[in-house]
Design a protein around this motif. Structure first.
Motif, short mmCIF file in Angstrom:
data_model
loop_
_atom_site.label_atom_id
_atom_site.label_comp_id
_atom_site.label_asym_id
_atom_site.label_seq_id
_atom_site.Cartn_x
_atom_site.Cartn_y
_atom_site.Cartn_z
N VAL A 1 33.06 -21.43 -6.04
CA VAL A 1 32.20 -21.79 -4.92
C VAL A 1 31.05 -22.67 -5.43
CG1 VAL A 1 32.74 -19.73 -3.58
CG2 VAL A 1 30.86 -19.68 -5.19
N PRO A 2 30.50 -23.53 -4.57
CA PRO A 2 29.34 -24.32 -4.99
C PRO A 2 28.07 -23.45 -5.01
CG PRO A 2 29.97 -24.89 -2.77
CD PRO A 2 31.00 -23.96 -3.27
N ARG B 1 26.51 -27.07 -7.93
CA ARG B 1 27.50 -27.12 -9.01
C ARG B 1 28.54 -26.03 -8.74
NH1 ARG B 1 27.02 -28.08 -15.15
NH2 ARG B 1 28.90 -27.05 -15.86
N ILE B 2 29.81 -26.31 -9.07
CA ILE B 2 30.88 -25.35 -8.84
C ILE B 2 30.78 -24.24 -9.88
CG2 ILE B 2 33.37 -25.00 -8.74
CD1 ILE B 2 32.36 -26.67 -6.47
N VAL B 3 30.68 -23.00 -9.41
CA VAL B 3 30.63 -21.84 -10.30
C VAL B 3 31.77 -20.89 -9.95
CG1 VAL B 3 28.15 -21.96 -10.77
CG2 VAL B 3 28.97 -20.68 -8.81
#
Length: 120
Positions: free
Chosen positions: A33-34, A40-42
């Motif tokens: 998910v952002p 940022r995508i985590v």
């Protein structure tokens, strides 16, 4: 007029991380998910306890779990199907034709330290 609404049960796909309990597996579901602020995508991970009646799933398998009634304090999911089996690694080398001799023991004798000082 009064039609019964069919409840659509929630499904998740994840990896089995433990199957040590009787009829229970632990499935880790990872989702990307952002980040709400930094965008940022985590990766976020969550563990679910699922009921595995026949003991089909092993550690490393990719499985589908389906939402169900509460079966215990933590179990609210049941195993739907095993999507991909994990590669099982064996430590028995004789099954692939490798035969090792008896292991040699290395002795650990205490050596006396000899002083190299010369006496006057």
């Amino acid at each position: 007029m009064a039609q019964a609404k069919e409840h659509v049960k929630n499904e998740k796909i994840g990896n089995v991380v433990s199957n040590r309990m009787a009829k229970t597996i632990v499935v880790e579901v990872t989702r990307r998910v952002p980040h709400p602020v930094y965008k940022r995508i985590v990766s976020k991970r969550r563990k679910f306890y699922a009921h595995d009646e026949q003991g089909q799933a092993n550690v490393g398998d990719v499985v589908k779990i389906i939402e169900c009634r509460p079966m215990s304090r933590l179990k609210r999911w049941t195993l739907g199907e095993v999507l991909r089996k994990a590669v099982q690694v064996t430590t028995d080398l004789s099954s692939i034709g490798v035969h090792l001799g008896p292991e040699k023991r290395v002795s650990k004798k205490k050596r006396r330290r000899v002083s190299r000082r010369t006496e006057p």
